[in-house]
Design a protein around this motif. Sequence first.
Motif, mmCIF file in Angstrom:
data_model
loop_
_atom_site.group_PDB
_atom_site.id
_atom_site.type_symbol
_atom_site.label_atom_id
_atom_site.label_comp_id
_atom_site.label_asym_id
_atom_site.label_seq_id
_atom_site.Cartn_x
_atom_site.Cartn_y
_atom_site.Cartn_z
ATOM 1 N N ASP A 137 0.809 -1.213 0.000
ATOM 2 C CA ASP A 137 0.000 0.000 0.000
ATOM 3 C C ASP A 137 0.844 1.265 0.000
ATOM 4 O OD1 ASP A 137 0.784 -0.733 2.653
ATOM 5 O OD2 ASP A 137 -0.615 0.756 3.438
ATOM 6 N N LYS A 138 2.118 1.150 0.407
ATOM 7 C CA LYS A 138 3.001 2.307 0.447
ATOM 8 C C LYS A 138 3.930 2.402 -0.759
ATOM 9 C CE LYS A 138 3.119 2.631 5.516
ATOM 10 N NZ LYS A 138 3.997 2.624 6.709
ATOM 11 N N ALA A 139 3.890 1.411 -1.634
ATOM 12 C CA ALA A 139 4.822 1.384 -2.766
ATOM 13 C C ALA A 139 4.487 2.448 -3.806
ATOM 14 C CB ALA A 139 4.821 -0.002 -3.410
ATOM 15 N N PHE A 140 3.185 2.684 -4.004
ATOM 16 C CA PHE A 140 2.719 3.689 -4.956
ATOM 17 C C PHE A 140 1.468 4.347 -4.382
ATOM 18 C CE2 PHE A 140 4.961 0.554 -7.534
ATOM 19 C CZ PHE A 140 5.757 1.345 -8.343
ATOM 20 N N PRO A 141 1.270 5.641 -4.597
ATOM 21 C CA PRO A 141 0.075 6.309 -4.058
ATOM 22 C C PRO A 141 -1.227 5.656 -4.510
ATOM 23 C CG PRO A 141 1.665 7.920 -4.881
ATOM 24 C CD PRO A 141 2.175 6.574 -5.295
ATOM 25 N N GLU A 142 -1.219 5.111 -5.715
ATOM 26 C CA GLU A 142 -2.435 4.494 -6.263
ATOM 27 C C GLU A 142 -2.877 3.260 -5.484
ATOM 28 O OE1 GLU A 142 -0.109 6.082 -9.896
ATOM 29 O OE2 GLU A 142 0.305 5.310 -7.884
ATOM 30 N N LEU A 143 -1.998 2.716 -4.650
ATOM 31 C CA LEU A 143 -2.295 1.475 -3.937
ATOM 32 C C LEU A 143 -2.690 1.709 -2.476
ATOM 33 C CD1 LEU A 143 0.664 -0.719 -5.257
ATOM 34 C CD2 LEU A 143 -1.605 -0.402 -6.265
ATOM 35 N N ALA A 144 -2.901 2.948 -2.098
ATOM 36 C CA ALA A 144 -3.140 3.277 -0.693
ATOM 37 C C ALA A 144 -4.357 2.560 -0.120
ATOM 38 C CB ALA A 144 -3.295 4.785 -0.528
ATOM 39 N N ASN A 145 -5.369 2.301 -0.930
ATOM 40 C CA ASN A 145 -6.613 1.719 -0.431
ATOM 41 C C ASN A 145 -6.817 0.275 -0.883
ATOM 42 O OD1 ASN A 145 -7.555 4.011 1.031
ATOM 43 N ND2 ASN A 145 -8.118 4.968 -0.913
ATOM 44 N N ILE A 146 -5.733 -0.462 -1.086
ATOM 45 C CA ILE A 146 -5.911 -1.867 -1.430
ATOM 46 C C ILE A 146 -6.554 -2.599 -0.260
ATOM 47 C CG2 ILE A 146 -3.978 -1.897 -3.042
ATOM 48 C CD1 ILE A 146 -2.397 -3.487 -0.856
ATOM 49 N N GLY A 147 -7.331 -3.631 -0.619
ATOM 50 C CA GLY A 147 -7.983 -4.424 0.417
ATOM 51 C C GLY A 147 -7.191 -5.645 0.826
ATOM 52 N N CYS A 148 -6.297 -6.107 -0.052
ATOM 53 C CA CYS A 148 -5.484 -7.270 0.300
ATOM 54 C C CYS A 148 -4.302 -7.386 -0.656
ATOM 55 C CB CYS A 148 -6.305 -8.559 0.260
ATOM 56 S SG CYS A 148 -6.740 -9.122 -1.415
ATOM 57 N N ALA A 149 -3.298 -8.141 -0.220
ATOM 58 C CA ALA A 149 -2.157 -8.529 -1.052
ATOM 59 C C ALA A 149 -1.813 -9.958 -0.651
ATOM 60 C CB ALA A 149 -0.969 -7.593 -0.843
ATOM 61 N N TRP A 150 -2.340 -10.912 -1.397
ATOM 62 C CA TRP A 150 -2.271 -12.323 -1.021
ATOM 63 C C TRP A 150 -1.435 -13.138 -2.016
ATOM 64 C CZ3 TRP A 150 -8.308 -13.067 -0.750
ATOM 65 C CH2 TRP A 150 -8.821 -12.449 0.404
ATOM 66 N N ALA A 151 -0.970 -14.280 -1.530
ATOM 67 C CA ALA A 151 -0.394 -15.351 -2.352
ATOM 68 C C ALA A 151 0.637 -14.856 -3.363
ATOM 69 C CB ALA A 151 -1.509 -16.110 -3.069
ATOM 70 N N PRO A 152 1.694 -14.193 -2.908
ATOM 71 C CA PRO A 152 2.711 -13.699 -3.849
ATOM 72 C C PRO A 152 3.569 -14.834 -4.416
ATOM 73 C CG PRO A 152 3.436 -13.370 -1.587
ATOM 74 C CD PRO A 152 2.022 -13.885 -1.506
ATOM 75 N N GLU A 153 3.922 -14.695 -5.686
ATOM 76 C CA GLU A 153 4.842 -15.628 -6.327
ATOM 77 C C GLU A 153 5.824 -14.835 -7.178
ATOM 78 O OE1 GLU A 153 3.481 -19.163 -8.145
ATOM 79 O OE2 GLU A 153 2.072 -19.662 -6.527
ATOM 80 N N MET A 154 6.925 -15.497 -7.562
ATOM 81 C CA MET A 154 7.992 -14.836 -8.308
ATOM 82 C C MET A 154 8.397 -15.709 -9.497
ATOM 83 S SD MET A 154 10.157 -13.881 -4.866
ATOM 84 C CE MET A 154 11.193 -12.505 -5.388
ATOM 85 N N ILE A 155 8.736 -15.057 -10.602
ATOM 86 C CA ILE A 155 9.226 -15.755 -11.784
ATOM 87 C C ILE A 155 10.176 -14.822 -12.510
ATOM 88 C CG2 ILE A 155 7.310 -15.004 -13.281
ATOM 89 C CD1 ILE A 155 7.461 -17.785 -14.618
ATOM 90 N N TYR A 156 11.172 -15.387 -13.165
ATOM 91 C CA TYR A 156 12.143 -14.563 -13.876
ATOM 92 C C TYR A 156 11.658 -14.308 -15.300
ATOM 93 C CZ TYR A 156 16.665 -12.601 -15.136
ATOM 94 O OH TYR A 156 17.670 -11.757 -15.520
ATOM 95 N N ASP A 157 11.589 -13.042 -15.675
ATOM 96 C CA ASP A 157 11.223 -12.632 -17.031
ATOM 97 C C ASP A 157 12.507 -12.491 -17.834
ATOM 98 O OD1 ASP A 157 10.547 -11.275 -19.372
ATOM 99 O OD2 ASP A 157 8.967 -10.115 -18.397
ATOM 100 N N GLU A 158 12.780 -13.452 -18.688
ATOM 101 C CA GLU A 158 14.046 -13.454 -19.423
ATOM 102 C C GLU A 158 14.121 -12.312 -20.425
ATOM 103 O OE1 GLU A 158 14.895 -17.263 -21.049
ATOM 104 O OE2 GLU A 158 14.864 -18.271 -19.105
ATOM 105 N N ALA A 159 12.980 -11.893 -20.953
ATOM 106 C CA ALA A 159 12.989 -10.787 -21.915
ATOM 107 C C ALA A 159 13.421 -9.492 -21.249
ATOM 108 C CB ALA A 159 11.607 -10.637 -22.560
ATOM 109 N N LYS A 160 12.913 -9.237 -20.048
ATOM 110 C CA LYS A 160 13.269 -8.017 -19.326
ATOM 111 C C LYS A 160 14.481 -8.203 -18.422
ATOM 112 C CE LYS A 160 8.645 -5.917 -19.176
ATOM 113 N NZ LYS A 160 9.046 -4.701 -19.918
ATOM 114 N N GLN A 161 14.879 -9.462 -18.213
ATOM 115 C CA GLN A 161 15.961 -9.784 -17.282
ATOM 116 C C GLN A 161 15.677 -9.181 -15.902
ATOM 117 O OE1 GLN A 161 19.849 -8.993 -18.979
ATOM 118 N NE2 GLN A 161 19.658 -10.732 -20.358
ATOM 119 N N LYS A 162 14.446 -9.401 -15.462
ATOM 120 C CA LYS A 162 13.984 -8.912 -14.164
ATOM 121 C C LYS A 162 13.106 -9.988 -13.512
ATOM 122 C CE LYS A 162 14.146 -4.996 -12.989
ATOM 123 N NZ LYS A 162 15.121 -4.243 -12.124
#
Length: 341
Positions: A137-162
């Motif tokens: 909710d603090k990462a961007f002003p647009e996210l201040a009123n989110i109701g939840c942030a659940w079940a995070p996952e990660m994957i490597y994007d080879e095109a963006k190398q991120k």
Amino acid sequence: MLQISGSAKAQKRIKIDAERDMSAYLMVYFKDDTHGLYMALSQDGYSFTDVNNAKPIIAGDTIAEQKGIRDPYIYRAPDGMFYLALTDLHIYAQKAGYRNTEWERDGKQFGWGNNRGIVLMKSADLINWSHQVLRVDKAFPELANIGCAWAPEMIYDEAKQKTMLYFSMRFGAGKEKVYYTYLSDDCSKMETLPKPLFEYPKDVAYIDADITRVGHKYHMFYASHDGTSGIKQAVSDSVNAGYQYDPKWYDPEPAGCEAPTVYKRIGENKWVLIYDIYRINPHNFGFSETSDFVNFKNLGRFNEGIMKSTNFTVPKHPAVIQITRKEARRLAKRWKLNMKF
């Protein structure tokens, strides 16, 4: 974070991370009664043994703002580091004495299980972990009123190398959908405003996405709340766009399922789809096996068929990765586990 190509160290990691170097499987999961992190090892991908005799290896109240974690996901990055992403949420925190209200914020305004944080953890050896709480909710002003942030996952994007972080999110008490963002090179913060990963064709919630790359295709399994809760699949040529809706249910269970995740069997053209059957008591995991992501063989539930949990019960929300013999031996030694690798 090192790039996939470039330095000698990065190239070395690619070689080490090849499937031919893998010898075992590591499962992470949590339990409702503790809201802590658990690990289980397997030699064959069928039988899993909890490393700490069904006790948490990390207590949720030591790493999370809400004093509990849920929905762990483990990821091996191209730089050789391991990352864990977890939901910062304790759904029984009032009963446990961690807060005076049912939820952190008003349930009518922000919905069931409202939370605002993701716990990010990092390790070089699967034993010693650093941690931080990413306040979405603090990462961007647009996210201040989110109701939840659940079940995070990660994957490597080879095109963006991120590294791409994706998770279930809603605004206020609205319907959840899956959003994606790109992380900084040290995987400590979001660099891009989260965007929807996929638009469900009906006005219903969908959560718990899990993406597996197979060849040049990305297979996203997720839990759809389309009349019931079950597992569906969407496929794309891109990791972050173009997923095509498929109305088929991919779990064979009559009861509600969520939290799908996929792992590949070492040295075989087989993948295992796991789903958390949360609408049964006691709850359990279900398993299906596929070679083509079209036809799935039902392997049944833990301890009702070929899949075994040798020393633990009622697990929740799993993730599984392949690990090397050295990594498996290190974990077994650390936790005094009588398993030979």
